[in-house]
Write a protein that holds these residues in place. Structure first.
Motif, short mmCIF file in Angstrom:
data_model
loop_
_atom_site.label_atom_id
_atom_site.label_comp_id
_atom_site.label_asym_id
_atom_site.label_seq_id
_atom_site.Cartn_x
_atom_site.Cartn_y
_atom_site.Cartn_z
N PHE B 97 66.11 33.08 63.20
CA PHE B 97 65.45 32.92 64.50
C PHE B 97 65.08 31.45 64.69
CE2 PHE B 97 64.56 37.48 63.68
CZ PHE B 97 65.14 37.99 64.83
N SER B 98 64.79 31.10 65.91
CA SER B 98 64.50 29.69 66.18
C SER B 98 63.18 29.24 65.57
CB SER B 98 64.51 29.42 67.69
OG SER B 98 63.57 30.25 68.32
N ASP B 99 62.34 30.19 65.11
CA ASP B 99 61.12 29.78 64.41
C ASP B 99 61.37 29.61 62.91
OD1 ASP B 99 61.42 32.38 63.60
OD2 ASP B 99 59.48 33.10 64.33
N GLY B 186 69.55 33.17 69.17
CA GLY B 186 70.73 32.79 69.94
C GLY B 186 71.03 31.31 69.86
N PRO B 187 72.04 30.89 70.62
CA PRO B 187 72.50 29.49 70.52
C PRO B 187 71.55 28.46 71.13
CG PRO B 187 73.77 30.71 72.16
CD PRO B 187 72.90 31.70 71.49
N PHE B 188 70.62 28.90 71.98
CA PHE B 188 69.68 27.96 72.59
C PHE B 188 68.24 28.39 72.32
CE2 PHE B 188 73.50 27.58 75.20
CZ PHE B 188 73.62 26.22 75.39
N VAL B 189 67.34 27.43 72.49
CA VAL B 189 65.90 27.71 72.38
C VAL B 189 65.27 27.36 73.72
CG1 VAL B 189 63.76 27.15 71.18
CG2 VAL B 189 65.93 27.11 69.93
N MET B 190 64.47 28.28 74.23
CA MET B 190 63.80 27.98 75.50
C MET B 190 62.58 27.10 75.25
SD MET B 190 61.82 30.55 78.05
CE MET B 190 61.44 30.09 79.73
N VAL B 204 67.18 24.01 74.83
CA VAL B 204 67.80 22.99 73.97
C VAL B 204 68.65 23.72 72.92
CG1 VAL B 204 66.02 21.24 74.28
CG2 VAL B 204 65.74 22.95 72.48
N LYS B 205 69.55 22.96 72.34
CA LYS B 205 70.45 23.52 71.33
C LYS B 205 69.61 24.01 70.15
CE LYS B 205 74.34 21.97 68.53
NZ LYS B 205 75.30 20.90 68.32
N SER B 206 69.87 25.21 69.69
CA SER B 206 69.07 25.75 68.59
C SER B 206 69.47 25.09 67.28
CB SER B 206 69.27 27.26 68.49
OG SER B 206 68.65 27.72 67.31
N PRO B 207 68.50 24.56 66.55
CA PRO B 207 68.84 23.95 65.25
C PRO B 207 69.11 25.00 64.18
CG PRO B 207 66.48 23.78 65.66
CD PRO B 207 67.06 24.41 66.88
N THR B 208 68.76 26.25 64.45
CA THR B 208 68.88 27.28 63.40
C THR B 208 70.07 28.21 63.63
OG1 THR B 208 67.40 28.74 64.62
CG2 THR B 208 66.39 27.31 62.98
N TYR B 209 70.80 28.01 64.71
CA TYR B 209 71.88 28.95 65.02
C TYR B 209 73.18 28.53 64.33
CZ TYR B 209 75.33 31.64 67.62
OH TYR B 209 76.35 32.48 67.95
N THR B 210 73.82 29.47 63.69
CA THR B 210 75.13 29.21 63.08
C THR B 210 76.17 30.07 63.80
OG1 THR B 210 73.99 29.02 60.97
CG2 THR B 210 76.40 29.15 60.89
N PRO B 211 77.10 29.42 64.50
CA PRO B 211 78.08 30.23 65.24
C PRO B 211 79.10 30.88 64.32
CG PRO B 211 78.43 27.87 65.62
CD PRO B 211 77.26 27.99 64.72
N ARG B 212 79.72 31.92 64.81
CA ARG B 212 80.82 32.55 64.08
C ARG B 212 81.98 31.55 64.01
NH1 ARG B 212 80.45 38.18 63.60
NH2 ARG B 212 82.64 38.27 63.03
N GLY B 213 82.89 31.81 63.09
CA GLY B 213 84.01 30.88 62.91
C GLY B 213 85.08 31.00 63.98
N GLU B 214 85.15 32.15 64.65
CA GLU B 214 86.22 32.34 65.63
C GLU B 214 85.98 31.52 66.90
OE1 GLU B 214 84.24 34.77 64.49
OE2 GLU B 214 85.33 36.62 64.02
N ALA B 215 87.04 31.36 67.66
CA ALA B 215 86.92 30.68 68.95
C ALA B 215 86.14 31.58 69.91
CB ALA B 215 88.31 30.40 69.50
N PRO B 216 85.47 31.00 70.89
CA PRO B 216 84.76 31.85 71.86
C PRO B 216 85.75 32.69 72.65
CG PRO B 216 84.76 29.57 72.59
CD PRO B 216 85.32 29.57 71.20
N ASP B 217 85.35 33.91 72.95
CA ASP B 217 86.25 34.84 73.63
C ASP B 217 85.39 35.77 74.48
OD1 ASP B 217 88.22 36.56 74.39
OD2 ASP B 217 88.59 37.40 72.39
N GLY B 218 85.34 35.52 75.78
CA GLY B 218 84.43 36.29 76.63
C GLY B 218 83.00 36.04 76.18
N LEU B 219 82.27 37.13 75.93
CA LEU B 219 80.89 36.96 75.44
C LEU B 219 80.85 36.96 73.92
CD1 LEU B 219 79.13 39.42 77.92
CD2 LEU B 219 78.82 36.94 77.84
#
Lengths: 313, 519
Positions: B97-99, B186-190, B204-219
């Motif tokens: 989480f962002s905290d 999620g990917p952003f922090v309010m 702002v961009k979340s410093p704690t979010y790690t995206p999946r390795g795949e390319a973005p695809d829809g949602l």
């Protein structure tokens, strides 16, 4: 004067009570329900009803009124039904933009209107007078949104001198702030210039026909001194009244200008709150506006004593 | 100049030069969203702006890709038992989480339970759930009481209410009470301190979010954030927003009104991109005359020609679709089965057969919405066949309150209103908000039909797609008789985008990961 001020302040209490009661009742009589809006388009009837219960909107109106009056008595304007933010914070977020816009608009108006009204009065019936009054009528008659979009087209989109919209807060610097307010300020100034210039002209014309002006002329006092030192001061009472009322109207939020230029001021906060039926916010704002009107009127009244020594309190 | 002096000067110049170099500029994407963010709780409300806010700050267990498939998002893996009753979900590594707190199975359980109290599909899932528990910090086990075929569809629901995952401490908030803390994984922090309702929302961009390795695809896929900051600038006036877009003061203008599209296209620095597909819904109040009469509803179905209603909104065929179905045209359940062709004479005949007695038809029209022109078109079409239409113009705030009334039209009630739900809410029979015919529990208008409800229940236990399609078709055939509503076609909302903005995803929901902004 002190007793007069106290008497006037005490006299405002029934005004506030009436405004508070009237606003509260008017909102409850207006069609619309914050619970239905808050629940969203897909909510079912049961979900809307649950939201009404949660917000306390199912309680009898009198009970709601008593609850709100209790809050007010402790200086609490309540919280927004939607964002849950205190109404005072929401007002605080918007007050600077509106105050700065009002200040810029009034200063611009006075800079244009006083010379225009004075020249028109001095040259009454002449070509300059007619031109000045034609400009005044045009400025007063042209809808604010037409003037606003016209100025944006010329000065922002074509020349790129000013931003098309938005407000830069004072904390970002005085010049960026003034730059962001130039076009909205000018839009409003055209309106208020017209009003103030016409009142200045009419008031000055009346004073210029007085005996003491004739006497000053006969004594060979220079015309400029007569107009500025003698006539203008005596003509000032109606002018100050118009400026005061204008300032109060501007501080009360100028919805169209704030919308056209996307200024996050009190006017837009009011319209948004009305459209959402955000009762605590609307109630808080109306009380604030009535306070502004009452105090500006008081200041205007007090200024009469400073302008005209014949006025005593 | 002595050599030593030159050396000193060069050094000084280098130091001054380095000092004067600008720091790496922060990239801010400025977006004019289609509305204002009224609240931050995506569970207590189905408002689309709050849903969009949810996609910024929260993550989901499953997400819908561009092909409409439900695929894992927060999950490393999931497993379904042979009998379909036990589901095991394993969270992927690195979720925070962002905290700074790790995302655990207990957070997932609490979030799903809260969502399951509010969302229609969630309620069905919970009604069929025997237990939902955290097996260990990364594993969640769902045990169903009965076979229920929509587990993935429910957990991967793309539109309101989306099962976003929140920290347990927040998800324990009662489901009828708004949360106050927007912490998510999620990917952003309010930036709550910068939120000015009606004016600005900052992420702002979340410093704690790690995206999946795949390319973005829809949602679905990797939600890589390529800007430092996203600002939603609430600009209520469309003309002002257009000015701001043309002057480069904002980068994206969501929901460009159709009459402004030629102006946007005429600007070399700005392009147009499709935002989302909606279905125009003409809803009847079946609790009161005259639309408690099925014959009269059938008459309106026969009367409404989607083409003029859609062209009243936008005269560009690429931005609307005649869609003779209760399901979206690109839905796997789309069918034309039983659909009547527009036929004014048949409509008149059905009005006659209905015994319509001249009861006024109160049409509520929220004039600021995209469907206002369509409301005018259908109102006139009804007048043309002799129906007595009481057209009432109002704002959405008034309409959303008026439509909750079940009173007769003479006592503040209503007969018809138009709305435009998004594609994900109109694509399959169970989540479909306007096909539900469960009387008091149905969406405003309260259609009541046992057969449709039985078929919707059967849909949830159908073994495969073919069986589901067959049931969806039966539902349509029945709905053509009961007419819970009349679709007035499908149309696209568009957004204006500055040419230096790249990577916008066609996800059906406006999301701002993967978006980069050049100079």
């Amino acid at each position: 004067m002190g007793r007069y001020v106290v008497r006037r302040l005490v006299g405002t209490l029934p005004v506030f009570l009436f405004v508070a009661l009237f606003t509260f009742c008017l909102l409850r009589l207006t069609p619309g329900d914050p619970a239905a809006l808050l629940a969203g388009d897909q909510a079912t009837t049961a979900e809307v009803e649950a939201m009404r219960l949660k917000l306390g909107l199912d309680r009898p109106v009198v009970e709601q009124l008593v609850g709100w009056a209790g809050q007010l008595a402790s200086g609490d304007l309540g919280r927004s039904v939607f964002s849950n933010m205190p109404v005072t914070r929401l007002i605080g977020q918007r007050a600077e933009a509106t105050a700065m816009l009002a200040l810029v608009a009034i200063v611009m108006s006075l800079v244009f209107a006083l010379p225009m009204g004075v020249i028109a009065a001095v040259r009454a019936g002449g070509a300059i007078d007619r031109l000045a009054m034609a400009v005044a009528v045009l400025g007063f008659s042209a809808p604010v949104f037409v003037v606003g979009f016209f100025l944006v087209y010329v000065f922002s989109l074509s020349l790129g001198w000013f931003p098309t919209q938005g407000y830069t807060p004072l904390s970002a610097g005085l010049w960026p702030c003034l730059r962001s307010l130039f076009l909205p300020g000018l839009t409003l100034a055209l309106l208020y210039t017209s009003l103030i210039a016409r009142v200045t002209r009419a008031s000055l014309l009346e004073v210029l026909s007085e005996d003491y002006i004739r006497t000053a002329n006969a004594k060979g006092v220079r015309p400029r001194v007569i107009v500025i030192a003698h006539a203008l001061r005596n003509a000032a009472v109606p002018i100050v009244t118009v400026v005061g009322v204008g300032m109060a109207a501007l501080l009360g939020g100028v919805v169209v200008t704030e919308t056209v230029f996307n200024i996050p001021g009190l006017g837009r906060l009011t319209t948004d709150a009305i459209l959402r039926r955000d009762y605590p916010v609307v109630q808080g704002l109306i009380l604030l506006f009535s306070t502004i009107y009452v105090f500006i009127n008081l200041l205007v009244d007090l200024s009469y004593g400073l302008i005209d020594p014949r006025v005593r309190y | 100049m002595k050599p030593r002096q030159g050396w000193r000067l060069a050094t000084a110049a280098a130091i001054v030069g380095l000092w004067a170099l600008p720091a790496a500029a922060e990239t801010t994407l400025k977006v004019r969203p289609f509305g204002d963010l009224k609240t931050i709780d995506p569970i207590t409300t189905s408002d689309y702006m709050v849903r969009n806010h949810g996609y910024m700050v929260y993550d989901v267990l499953f997400a819908q890709n561009a092909k409409g498939e439900i695929v894992p998002e927060m999950l490393a893996s999931y497993d379904r038992s042979q009998d379909g009753l036990t589901w095991t979900f394993v969270l992927r590594d690195g979720l925070k989480f962002s905290d700074g707190a790790p995302v655990t199975a207990t957070d997932v359980v609490a979030s799903l339970k809260r969502w399951g109290e509010r969302d229609g599909l969630g309620q069905q899932l919970m009604a069929n759930t025997g237990s939902l528990e955290a097996v260990d910090p990364k594993t969640v086990k769902l045990t169903l009481k009965n076979p229920w075929g929509l587990v993935l569809e429910a957990l991967g629901k793309p539109s309101s209410n989306v099962p976003f995952i929140m920290p347990e401490r927040i998800a324990k908030t009662p489901a009828n009470e708004n949360i106050k803390d927007p912490v998510g994984s999620g990917p952003f922090v309010m930036k709550l301190d910068e939120w000015a309702p009606g004016s600005k929302v900052v992420y702002v961009k979340s410093p704690t979010y790690t995206p999946r390795g795949e390319a973005p695809d829809g949602l679905a896929g990797g939600k890589t954030v390529k800007v430092d900051r996203v600002e939603w600038q609430i600009i209520p006036d469309a003309q002002t927003a257009l000015n701001a877009l043309q002057a480069g003061e904002i980068d994206i203008f969501e929901e460009v009104p159709p009459d402004m599209i030629p102006l946007v296209k005429g600007n070399a620095d700005v392009g147009i991109a499709k935002l989302a597909a909606l279905q125009g819904v003409m809803r009847f109040n079946q609790a009161q005359p005259p639309f408690n009469n099925a014959k009269l509803r059938q008459a309106i179905l026969a009367l409404v020609d989607q083409d003029p209603a859609l062209r009243a909104y936008v005269d560009d065929p690429s931005l609307y679709t005649n869609c003779p179905s209760f399901y979206m045209c690109d839905s796997p359940y789309f069918t034309k089965a039983g659909w009547p062709k527009p036929d004014v004479e048949k409509a008149k005949q059905l009005v006659k057969e209905s015994g319509y007695d001249g009861t006024p038809i109160v049409l509520l029209d929220a004039t600021e919405t995209a469907l206002h022109p369509a409301s005018l078109v259908v109102a006139q079409a009804m007048r043309d066949i002799g129906l007595k239409v009481d057209y009432q113009a109002m704002d959405w705030g008034t309409l959303s309150s008026r439509r909750t009334s079940k009173n007769p039209v003479g006592q503040g009630g209503w007969s018809i209103f138009l709305s435009g739900p998004a594609a994900p809410d109109m694509s399959e029979p169970v989540g479909h908000m306007a096909l539900r015919s469960n009387c008091e529990k149905a969406w405003f208008g309260w259609p009541c039909d046992e057969e449709i409800e039985k078929l919707r229940a059967a849909f949830t236990t159908a073994p495969d797609l073919a069986a589901r399609k067959a049931i969806a078709e039966k539902i349509q055939l029945r709905a053509v008789e009961t007419v819970p509503y009349v679709p007035v076609g499908q149309f696209f909302l568009v957004r204006g985008v500055r040419k230096n903005v790249d990577g916008l995803l066609a996800a059906g929901v406006p999301v701002y990961w993967n978006v980069s902004k050049g100079q």
